[in-house]
Design a protein around this motif. Structure first.
Motif, PDB file in Angstrom:
ATOM      1  N   UNK A  41      47.320 -17.851   6.641  1.00 27.89           N
ATOM      2  CA  UNK A  41      47.070 -19.130   7.304  1.00 27.89           C
ATOM      3  C   UNK A  41      47.115 -20.331   6.375  1.00 27.89           C
ATOM      4  N   UNK A  42      47.192 -20.112   5.078  1.00 31.34           N
ATOM      5  CA  UNK A  42      47.287 -21.205   4.103  1.00 31.34           C
ATOM      6  C   UNK A  42      48.544 -22.034   4.391  1.00 31.34           C
ATOM      7  N   UNK A  43      48.490 -23.318   4.117  1.00 31.34           N
ATOM      8  CA  UNK A  43      49.661 -24.166   4.408  1.00 31.34           C
ATOM      9  C   UNK A  43      50.877 -23.738   3.568  1.00 31.34           C
ATOM     10  N   UNK A  44      50.676 -23.178   2.384  1.00 25.95           N
ATOM     11  CA  UNK A  44      51.811 -22.715   1.570  1.00 25.95           C
ATOM     12  C   UNK A  44      52.538 -21.558   2.268  1.00 25.95           C
ATOM     13  N   UNK A  45      51.816 -20.798   3.092  1.00 27.68           N
ATOM     14  CA  UNK A  45      52.442 -19.717   3.837  1.00 27.68           C
ATOM     15  C   UNK A  45      53.554 -20.266   4.740  1.00 27.68           C
ATOM     16  N   UNK A  46      53.310 -21.435   5.335  1.00 21.10           N
ATOM     17  CA  UNK A  46      54.326 -22.055   6.192  1.00 21.10           C
ATOM     18  C   UNK A  46      55.559 -22.436   5.378  1.00 21.10           C
ATOM     19  N   UNK A  47      55.341 -22.924   4.158  1.00 24.95           N
ATOM     20  CA  UNK A  47      56.473 -23.271   3.289  1.00 24.95           C
ATOM     21  C   UNK A  47      57.257 -22.019   2.898  1.00 24.95           C
ATOM     22  N   UNK A  48      56.551 -20.942   2.616  1.00 24.97           N
ATOM     23  CA  UNK A  48      57.220 -19.685   2.267  1.00 24.97           C
ATOM     24  C   UNK A  48      58.079 -19.179   3.426  1.00 24.97           C
ATOM     25  N   UNK A  49      57.621 -19.406   4.653  1.00 27.62           N
ATOM     26  CA  UNK A  49      58.324 -18.910   5.836  1.00 27.62           C
ATOM     27  C   UNK A  49      59.476 -19.811   6.275  1.00 27.62           C
ATOM     28  N   UNK A  50      59.534 -21.036   5.783  1.00 27.22           N
ATOM     29  CA  UNK A  50      60.536 -22.012   6.240  1.00 27.22           C
ATOM     30  C   UNK A  50      61.849 -21.851   5.470  1.00 27.22           C
ATOM     31  N   UNK A  51      62.481 -20.702   5.609  1.00 20.65           N
ATOM     32  CA  UNK A  51      63.659 -20.372   4.812  1.00 20.65           C
ATOM     33  C   UNK A  51      64.853 -21.252   5.174  1.00 20.65           C
ATOM     34  N   UNK A  52      65.078 -21.507   6.442  1.00 24.30           N
ATOM     35  CA  UNK A  52      66.217 -22.351   6.834  1.00 24.30           C
ATOM     36  C   UNK A  52      66.064 -23.751   6.258  1.00 24.30           C
ATOM     37  N   UNK A  53      64.855 -24.286   6.303  1.00 19.77           N
ATOM     38  CA  UNK A  53      64.595 -25.615   5.735  1.00 19.77           C
ATOM     39  C   UNK A  53      64.855 -25.599   4.235  1.00 19.77           C
ATOM     40  N   UNK A  54      64.376 -24.547   3.577  1.00 17.79           N
ATOM     41  CA  UNK A  54      64.563 -24.408   2.125  1.00 17.79           C
ATOM     42  C   UNK A  54      66.044 -24.312   1.783  1.00 17.79           C
ATOM     43  N   UNK A  55      66.788 -23.533   2.575  1.00 17.43           N
ATOM     44  CA  UNK A  55      68.214 -23.320   2.300  1.00 17.43           C
ATOM     45  C   UNK A  55      69.027 -24.596   2.479  1.00 17.43           C
ATOM     46  N   UNK A  56      68.512 -25.544   3.245  1.00 17.87           N
ATOM     47  CA  UNK A  56      69.218 -26.817   3.424  1.00 17.87           C
ATOM     48  C   UNK A  56      69.055 -27.720   2.207  1.00 17.87           C
ATOM     49  N   UNK A  57      68.016 -27.467   1.409  1.00 17.69           N
ATOM     50  CA  UNK A  57      67.689 -28.337   0.268  1.00 17.69           C
ATOM     51  C   UNK A  57      67.862 -27.657  -1.089  1.00 17.69           C
ATOM     52  N   UNK A  58      67.991 -26.335  -1.095  1.00 18.52           N
ATOM     53  CA  UNK A  58      68.051 -25.556  -2.334  1.00 18.52           C
ATOM     54  C   UNK A  58      68.890 -24.315  -2.043  1.00 18.52           C
ATOM     55  N   UNK A  59      69.052 -23.478  -3.046  1.00 19.39           N
ATOM     56  CA  UNK A  59      69.811 -22.239  -2.847  1.00 19.39           C
ATOM     57  C   UNK A  59      68.852 -21.063  -2.731  1.00 19.39           C
ATOM     58  N   UNK A  60      68.922 -20.372  -1.603  1.00 14.41           N
ATOM     59  CA  UNK A  60      68.106 -19.182  -1.400  1.00 14.41           C
ATOM     60  C   UNK A  60      68.968 -17.978  -1.757  1.00 14.41           C
ATOM     61  N   UNK A  61      68.522 -17.234  -2.758  1.00  9.18           N
ATOM     62  CA  UNK A  61      69.229 -16.032  -3.204  1.00  9.18           C
ATOM     63  C   UNK A  61      68.558 -14.821  -2.578  1.00  9.18           C
ATOM     64  N   UNK A  62      69.360 -13.801  -2.345  1.00 13.94           N
ATOM     65  CA  UNK A  62      68.835 -12.592  -1.741  1.00 13.94           C
ATOM     66  C   UNK A  62      69.302 -11.371  -2.535  1.00 13.94           C
TER      67      UNK A  62
END
Length: 171
Positions: A41-62
């Motif tokens: 429930x921590x607000x950082x958890x929401x940031x961790x889950x926002x992968x599409x948003x992150x991928x629009x601003x940075x590179x998400x590697x898998x």
């Protein structure tokens, strides 16, 4: 970053595809919450889950093993929204997560090596990251690859969590 596959382990490291974002979100939240690094429930958890948003601003590697997403991290260039601590000339990565089932396969090391390779080929002078003091397994990976602590750059979150900065000089 172009994908590459290790023939010995069958591990593929590459930029994430949009149809993998949900799996990456679930994996990252599961690791950070499940290993006790972030409270449910921590607000950082929401940031961790926002992968599409992150991928629009940075590179998400898998990292993919036998068709399954088993690890991920986010690469941020200095001055971009997901770069927290990168200075000019440094490539930063964040949110490294490896599924519990895949630990011991070298997933974390392969992901970090991919960032280091990307930084070298991009002409960066260093790779930097922030880590929690409690993430000792990750520290072993970073130290084995040559990262060192930079205590003068350590910082704390708005709620007082102390964080450590590590850096790998490439030149």
């Amino acid at each position: 970053m172009h994908g590459n596959e290790d023939q010995a382990t069958g591990l593929q490291i590459r930029p994430a595809h949009p149809d993998e974002y949900d799996a990456i979100a679930a994996l990252t939240v599961d690791v950070y919450v499940g290993d006790g690094y972030v409270a449910d429930g921590d607000e950082y958890m929401q940031e961790l889950a926002a992968v599409a948003h992150r991928a629009a601003e940075a590179e998400v590697m898998v990292a993919v093993h036998e068709g399954q997403v088993v690890g991920s991290l986010t690469v941020a260039e200095p001055g971009t929204p997901y770069a927290e601590i990168a200075r000019s000339g440094e490539l930063e990565f964040r949110m490294l997560a490896v599924s519990k089932q895949a630990r011991g396969l070298g997933v974390g090391t392969a992901l970090v090596r991919a960032v280091v390779d990307q930084a070298r080929s991009g002409g960066y002078e260093a790779v930097a990251l922030t880590t929690m003091f409690s993430m000792v397994d990750a520290h072993r990976i970073y130290e084995r690859l040559g990262f060192v602590g930079v205590p003068e750059r350590d910082w704390a979150t708005h709620d007082g969590l102390q964080l450590m900065v590590m850096r790998l000089a490439l030149s």
